[in-house]
Scaffold this active site. Structure first.
Site, PDB file in Angstrom:
ATOM      1  CB  THR A   1      -0.917   0.002   1.247  1.00 24.45           C
ATOM      2  OG1 THR A   1      -1.422   1.329   1.460  1.00 24.45           O
ATOM      3  CG2 THR A   1      -0.180  -0.412   2.513  1.00 24.45           C
TER       4      THR A   1
ATOM      5  CD  GLU B   1      -2.327   5.129   4.573  1.00 23.37           C
ATOM      6  OE1 GLU B   1      -1.966   5.355   5.724  1.00 23.37           O
ATOM      7  OE2 GLU B   1      -2.880   5.974   3.856  1.00 23.37           O
TER       8      GLU B   1
ATOM      9  CE1 TYR C   1      -4.153  -1.727   5.896  1.00 22.15           C
ATOM     10  CE2 TYR C   1      -3.016   0.265   5.172  1.00 22.15           C
ATOM     11  CZ  TYR C   1      -3.689  -0.904   4.877  1.00 22.15           C
ATOM     12  OH  TYR C   1      -3.886  -1.267   3.566  1.00 22.15           O
TER      13      TYR C   1
ATOM     14  CE  LYS D   1      -2.215  -4.324   4.022  1.00 20.92           C
ATOM     15  NZ  LYS D   1      -2.540  -5.363   3.037  1.00 20.92           N
TER      16      LYS D   1
HETATM   17  P1  NAP Z   1     -11.561  -4.711   2.083  1.00 26.70           P
HETATM   18  O1  NAP Z   1     -12.748  -4.398   1.237  1.00 26.70           O
HETATM   19  O2  NAP Z   1     -11.528  -4.240   3.502  1.00 26.70           O
HETATM   20  O3  NAP Z   1     -11.356  -6.310   2.050  1.00 26.70           O
HETATM   21  C1  NAP Z   1     -10.525  -6.963   2.974  1.00 26.70           C
HETATM   22  C2  NAP Z   1     -10.807  -8.442   2.896  1.00 26.70           C
HETATM   23  O4  NAP Z   1     -10.001  -9.125   3.879  1.00 26.70           O
HETATM   24  C3  NAP Z   1     -12.263  -8.816   3.212  1.00 26.70           C
HETATM   25  O5  NAP Z   1     -12.645  -9.892   2.384  1.00 26.70           O
HETATM   26  C4  NAP Z   1     -12.181  -9.287   4.660  1.00 26.70           C
HETATM   27  O6  NAP Z   1     -13.220 -10.140   5.045  1.00 26.70           O
HETATM   28  C5  NAP Z   1     -10.849 -10.012   4.595  1.00 26.70           C
HETATM   29  N1  NAP Z   1     -10.286 -10.305   5.922  1.00 26.70           N
HETATM   30  C6  NAP Z   1     -10.160  -9.468   6.971  1.00 26.70           C
HETATM   31  N2  NAP Z   1      -9.604 -10.115   8.010  1.00 26.70           N
HETATM   32  C7  NAP Z   1      -9.389 -11.392   7.612  1.00 26.70           C
HETATM   33  C8  NAP Z   1      -8.868 -12.538   8.233  1.00 26.70           C
HETATM   34  N3  NAP Z   1      -8.437 -12.519   9.500  1.00 26.70           N
HETATM   35  N4  NAP Z   1      -8.782 -13.700   7.517  1.00 26.70           N
HETATM   36  C9  NAP Z   1      -9.227 -13.756   6.223  1.00 26.70           C
HETATM   37  N5  NAP Z   1      -9.743 -12.681   5.587  1.00 26.70           N
HETATM   38  C10 NAP Z   1      -9.821 -11.519   6.269  1.00 26.70           C
HETATM   39  O7  NAP Z   1     -10.222  -4.148   1.394  1.00 26.70           O
HETATM   40  P2  NAP Z   1      -9.941  -3.820  -0.157  1.00 26.70           P
HETATM   41  O8  NAP Z   1     -10.155  -2.366  -0.362  1.00 26.70           O
HETATM   42  O9  NAP Z   1     -10.597  -4.824  -0.999  1.00 26.70           O
HETATM   43  O10 NAP Z   1      -8.354  -4.017  -0.192  1.00 26.70           O
HETATM   44  C11 NAP Z   1      -7.774  -5.297  -0.473  1.00 26.70           C
HETATM   45  C12 NAP Z   1      -6.354  -5.326   0.070  1.00 26.70           C
HETATM   46  O11 NAP Z   1      -5.586  -4.290  -0.533  1.00 26.70           O
HETATM   47  C13 NAP Z   1      -6.218  -5.115   1.562  1.00 26.70           C
HETATM   48  O12 NAP Z   1      -5.151  -5.893   2.012  1.00 26.70           O
HETATM   49  C14 NAP Z   1      -5.871  -3.637   1.693  1.00 26.70           C
HETATM   50  O13 NAP Z   1      -5.151  -3.405   2.897  1.00 26.70           O
HETATM   51  C15 NAP Z   1      -5.022  -3.444   0.465  1.00 26.70           C
HETATM   52  N6  NAP Z   1      -5.007  -2.103  -0.141  1.00 26.70           N
HETATM   53  C16 NAP Z   1      -6.183  -1.493  -0.429  1.00 26.70           C
HETATM   54  C17 NAP Z   1      -6.162  -0.258  -1.077  1.00 26.70           C
HETATM   55  C18 NAP Z   1      -7.440   0.459  -1.422  1.00 26.70           C
HETATM   56  O14 NAP Z   1      -7.369   1.667  -1.676  1.00 26.70           O
HETATM   57  N7  NAP Z   1      -8.555  -0.215  -1.499  1.00 26.70           N
HETATM   58  C19 NAP Z   1      -4.928   0.335  -1.403  1.00 26.70           C
HETATM   59  C20 NAP Z   1      -3.752  -0.339  -1.090  1.00 26.70           C
HETATM   60  C21 NAP Z   1      -3.800  -1.577  -0.483  1.00 26.70           C
HETATM   61  P3  NAP Z   1     -14.645  -9.579   5.600  1.00 26.70           P
HETATM   62  O15 NAP Z   1     -15.472  -9.323   4.374  1.00 26.70           O
HETATM   63  O16 NAP Z   1     -15.130 -10.704   6.430  1.00 26.70           O
HETATM   64  O17 NAP Z   1     -14.354  -8.322   6.370  1.00 26.70           O
HETATM   65  O1  G4F Z   2     -10.698   6.766   2.835  1.00 24.76           O
HETATM   66  P1  G4F Z   2      -9.687   6.640   3.894  1.00 24.76           P
HETATM   67  O2  G4F Z   2     -10.113   6.012   5.175  1.00 24.76           O
HETATM   68  O3  G4F Z   2      -8.454   5.892   3.245  1.00 24.76           O
HETATM   69  P2  G4F Z   2      -6.898   5.806   3.625  1.00 24.76           P
HETATM   70  O4  G4F Z   2      -6.672   6.134   5.056  1.00 24.76           O
HETATM   71  O5  G4F Z   2      -6.156   6.619   2.626  1.00 24.76           O
HETATM   72  O6  G4F Z   2      -6.606   4.245   3.443  1.00 24.76           O
HETATM   73  C1  G4F Z   2      -7.061   3.549   2.288  1.00 24.76           C
HETATM   74  O7  G4F Z   2      -6.089   3.636   1.268  1.00 24.76           O
HETATM   75  C2  G4F Z   2      -4.837   3.000   1.583  1.00 24.76           C
HETATM   76  C3  G4F Z   2      -3.917   3.219   0.382  1.00 24.76           C
HETATM   77  O8  G4F Z   2      -3.288   4.460   0.489  1.00 24.76           O
HETATM   78  C4  G4F Z   2      -5.080   1.541   1.843  1.00 24.76           C
HETATM   79  F1  G4F Z   2      -3.897   0.926   2.108  1.00 24.76           F
HETATM   80  C5  G4F Z   2      -6.031   1.375   3.006  1.00 24.76           C
HETATM   81  O9  G4F Z   2      -6.313  -0.012   3.188  1.00 24.76           O
HETATM   82  C6  G4F Z   2      -7.332   2.099   2.690  1.00 24.76           C
HETATM   83  O10 G4F Z   2      -7.947   1.434   1.616  1.00 24.76           O
HETATM   84  O11 G4F Z   2      -9.110   8.091   4.264  1.00 24.76           O
HETATM   85  C7  G4F Z   2      -8.554   8.937   3.285  1.00 24.76           C
HETATM   86  C8  G4F Z   2      -8.259  10.285   3.928  1.00 24.76           C
HETATM   87  C9  G4F Z   2      -7.524  10.188   5.259  1.00 24.76           C
HETATM   88  O12 G4F Z   2      -6.517  11.163   5.338  1.00 24.76           O
HETATM   89  C10 G4F Z   2      -8.586  10.480   6.296  1.00 24.76           C
HETATM   90  O13 G4F Z   2      -8.101  11.094   7.480  1.00 24.76           O
HETATM   91  O14 G4F Z   2      -9.518  10.908   4.220  1.00 24.76           O
HETATM   92  C11 G4F Z   2      -9.463  11.447   5.515  1.00 24.76           C
HETATM   93  N1  G4F Z   2     -10.843  11.555   6.032  1.00 24.76           N
HETATM   94  C12 G4F Z   2     -11.491  12.738   6.279  1.00 24.76           C
HETATM   95  N2  G4F Z   2     -12.709  12.489   6.788  1.00 24.76           N
HETATM   96  C13 G4F Z   2     -11.660  10.552   6.374  1.00 24.76           C
HETATM   97  C14 G4F Z   2     -12.834  11.139   6.851  1.00 24.76           C
HETATM   98  N3  G4F Z   2     -11.500   9.216   6.302  1.00 24.76           N
HETATM   99  C15 G4F Z   2     -12.541   8.432   6.715  1.00 24.76           C
HETATM  100  N4  G4F Z   2     -12.412   7.081   6.610  1.00 24.76           N
HETATM  101  N5  G4F Z   2     -13.713   8.971   7.211  1.00 24.76           N
HETATM  102  C16 G4F Z   2     -13.906  10.330   7.302  1.00 24.76           C
HETATM  103  O15 G4F Z   2     -14.941  10.796   7.759  1.00 24.76           O
END
Ligand code: NAP
Ligand code: G4F
Length: 346
Positions: free
Chosen positions: A125, A127, A149, A153
Site C-alpha cells: 500500500t 500508506e 496499519y 503492511k
Molecule cells: P476490504 O474491502 O476491507 O477487504 C478486505 C478483505 O479481507 C475482506 O474480504 C475481509 O473479510 C478479509 N479479511 C479481513 N480479516 C481477515 C482474516 N483474519 N482472515 C481472512 N480474511 C480476512 O479491502 P480492499 O479495499 O478490498 O483491499 C484489499 C487489500 O488491498 C487489503 O489488504 C488492503 O489493505 C489493500 N489495499 C487497499 C487499497 C485500497 O485503496 N482499497 C490500497 C492499497 C492496499 P470480511 O469481508 O469478512 O471483512
Molecule cells: O478513505 P480513507 O479512510 O483511506 P486511507 O486512510 O487513505 O486508506 C485507504 O487507502 C490505503 C492506500 O493508500 C489503503 F492501504 C487502506 O487499506 C485504505 O484502503 O481516508 C482517506 C483520507 C484520510 O486522510 C482520512 O483522514 O480521508 C481522511 N478523512 C477525512 N474524513 C476521512 C474522513 N476518512 C474516513 N475514513 N472517514 C472520514 O470521515
C-alpha cells in the site's frame, strides 16, 4: 486451467478480482472468514459459477491457511486479506498486526513449504510512504509508516522481499494507491461521501460529518487496480511495483465533485473545526432532479474522524509498472466519482 487462491475474496478488490480471473479462464478459490451475518454480498453473482468456490479460513489461523493451500495447490495466490481501515488500526493495533503482518507470514511460510512454484501477490500500500514530502512517490522513495496499519503492511512488504530473495519464491509487492468503487466499504471517505450525499438528497440527514478535509489522495478505480494485479503476475518478473493514476485530489475536491454530479454546487468557507461546505448554486444533473436548498451547510468537520497521525499527501508514479506490464488505468477521477454517486443515489 490454472487455479487462483484469493485471501480476502469478500472485499472490494477480492470481488472484482474474482470476476476478472474467471473471465480469464482461471478456477478461483476464495477464502472467507466466518462471520455472524452474511458477508458475501459482493460475490453473490459468482456463487453458482462452476469455476468459483468459497472455503472457510482465516489468516490468523495457521492450520486453515496450510490446509487450504495443501488441498488446492494453487498456481497463483493473492493475499488481499486485511484489517484495511487505517483509522481503525489505531484502536486495534495488535489485531491489525496479526492479520496484516503475521497473516502474510503464515501464507508465505505455507507457500514456501507446500507450493514453492506459486506466484504470490501481496496487497502492499501507498500508506507505507507516510505522505509527508508532497512529491510523486515511486519504488525508490523511502518508507515512513504513520499508523499501526502501515507498520504491519511494512513488515509484510519486507517479508515478501525476503521470501523472494532468500527462497526464490515468485513473490510480488503491488504498492497500490487508493482505489475506490461502488463496492468500497462505507466507512472509507469516498464511499462515505457518496452514501451520505444520497441520504442528504432523501432528507434523512442534514449534513455530512467528516475529519481531515485537507488530505490528498491519488484515487483510482478498483476495476483498473485488480487488472493491474492480474497483469503483474502475468507480464512481470517478481518485483515491487507502484500502481497509481498519477493524479491527486483532496477530500474537499471529492466532496465538490460528488455534489456537482447531483446538480448541487458547494463551496467551502472557514477553517479548522469551523470549516463548512455550503450549497451555493444549482446546476444540471443527469442523475437526479432533487435539489438541496441554497445556503444549507452540507459538510461539517467533526474531530471524531481525526486520526492521531494522518497521511497528508499521496501521489504515485507508476512508470516502472506501466513499462513492465503495459498496464494503463481506464477510469478518470470524474468517471470514478460519477459511477459511485450514480450507484448510491439510484
Ligand atoms: P476490504 O474491502 O476491507 O477487504 C478486505 C478483505 O479481507 C475482506 O474480504 C475481509 O473479510 C478479509 N479479511 C479481513 N480479516 C481477515 C482474516 N483474519 N482472515 C481472512 N480474511 C480476512 O479491502 P480492499 O479495499 O478490498 O483491499 C484489499 C487489500 O488491498 C487489503 O489488504 C488492503 O489493505 C489493500 N489495499 C487497499 C487499497 C485500497 O485503496 N482499497 C490500497 C492499497 C492496499 P470480511 O469481508 O469478512 O471483512
Ligand atoms: O478513505 P480513507 O479512510 O483511506 P486511507 O486512510 O487513505 O486508506 C485507504 O487507502 C490505503 C492506500 O493508500 C489503503 F492501504 C487502506 O487499506 C485504505 O484502503 O481516508 C482517506 C483520507 C484520510 O486522510 C482520512 O483522514 O480521508 C481522511 N478523512 C477525512 N474524513 C476521512 C474522513 N476518512 C474516513 N475514513 N472517514 C472520514 O470521515
Amino acid at each position: 486451467m490454472k487455479t487462483a487462491l484469493i485471501f480476502g475474496v469478500t472485499g472490494q478488490d477480492g470481488s472484482y478480482l474474482s470476476e476478472l480471473l474467471l473471465k480469464n479462464d482461471f478456477r478461483v478459490i476464495g477464502v472467507k472468514r466466518r462471520s455472524s451475518s452474511i458477508n458475501t454480498m459482493r460475490i453473490t453473482n459468482l456463487l453458482n459459477h462452476p469455476n468459483f468456490e468459497v472455503v472457510h479460513g482465516d489468516v490468523t489461523d495457521t492450520s486453515s491457511v496450510y490446509s487450504i493451500i495443501s488441498k488446492y495447490s494453487p498456481d497463483h495466490i493473492y493475499n488481499l486479506a486485511a484489517q484495511s481501515h487505517v483509522g481503525v488500526s489505531f484502536n486495534e493495533p495488535e489485531y491489525t498486526s496479526q492479520v496484516d503482518g503475521i497473516g502474510t507470514l503464515r501464507i508465505l511460510e505455507a507457500s514456501k513449504t507446500l507450493v514453492p512454484e506459486v506466484k504470490f501477490y501481496q496487497a502492499s500500500t501507498s500508506e507505507l510512504y507516510g505522505g509527508l514530502g508532497g512529491g510523486s512517490l515511486n519504488e525508490s522513495t523511502p518508507f515512513n509508516p504513520r499508523s499501526p496499519y502501515a507498520a504491519a503492511k511494512l513488515y509484510a512488504y519486507y517479508l515478501v522481499k525476503q521470501y523472494r530473495e532468500g527462497y526464490g519464491l515468485m513473490a510480488y509487492n503491488g504498492i497500490l494507491f487508493n482505489h475506490e468503487s461502488p463496492r468500497r466499504g462505507e466507512n472509507f471517505v469516498s464511499r462515505k461521501i457518496t452514501t451520505e450525499l444520497s441520504n442528504l438528497l432523501n432528507g434523512s440527514v442534514e449534513s455530512i460529518y467528516l475529519g481531515n478535509l485537507n488530505s490528498v489522495r491519488d484515487w483510482g478505480h478498483a476495476k483498473d487496480y485488480v487488472e493491474a494485479m492480474m497483469v503483474m503476475l502475468k507480464n512481470c518478473q517478481p518485483d515491487d511495483f507502484v500502481v497509481s493514476t498519477g493524479n491527486c485530489y483532496s477530500v474537499r475536491d471529492f466532496c465538490k465533485e460528488s455534489f456537482a454530479i447531483t446538480g448541487n454546487l458547494i463551496e467551502f468557507q472557514g477553517e479548522g473545526l469551523q470549516e463548512i461546505g455550503r450549497v451555493v448554486a444549482h446546476g444540471e444533473s443527469g442523475i437526479t432532479n432533487k435539489r438541496i436548498p441554497i445556503g444549507q451547510n452540507v459538510i461539517k468537520v467533526s474531530p471524531k474522524y481525526f486520526r492521531p497521525l494522518d497521511v497528508p499527501h499521496l501521489l504515485g508514479d507508476s512508470s516502472k509498472f506501466k513499462k513492465a506490464s503495459g498496464w494503463e488505468p481506464k477510469y478518470s477521477f470524474s468517471e470514478l466519482v460519477y459511477e459511485m454517486v450514480e450507484n448510491d443515489v439510484n
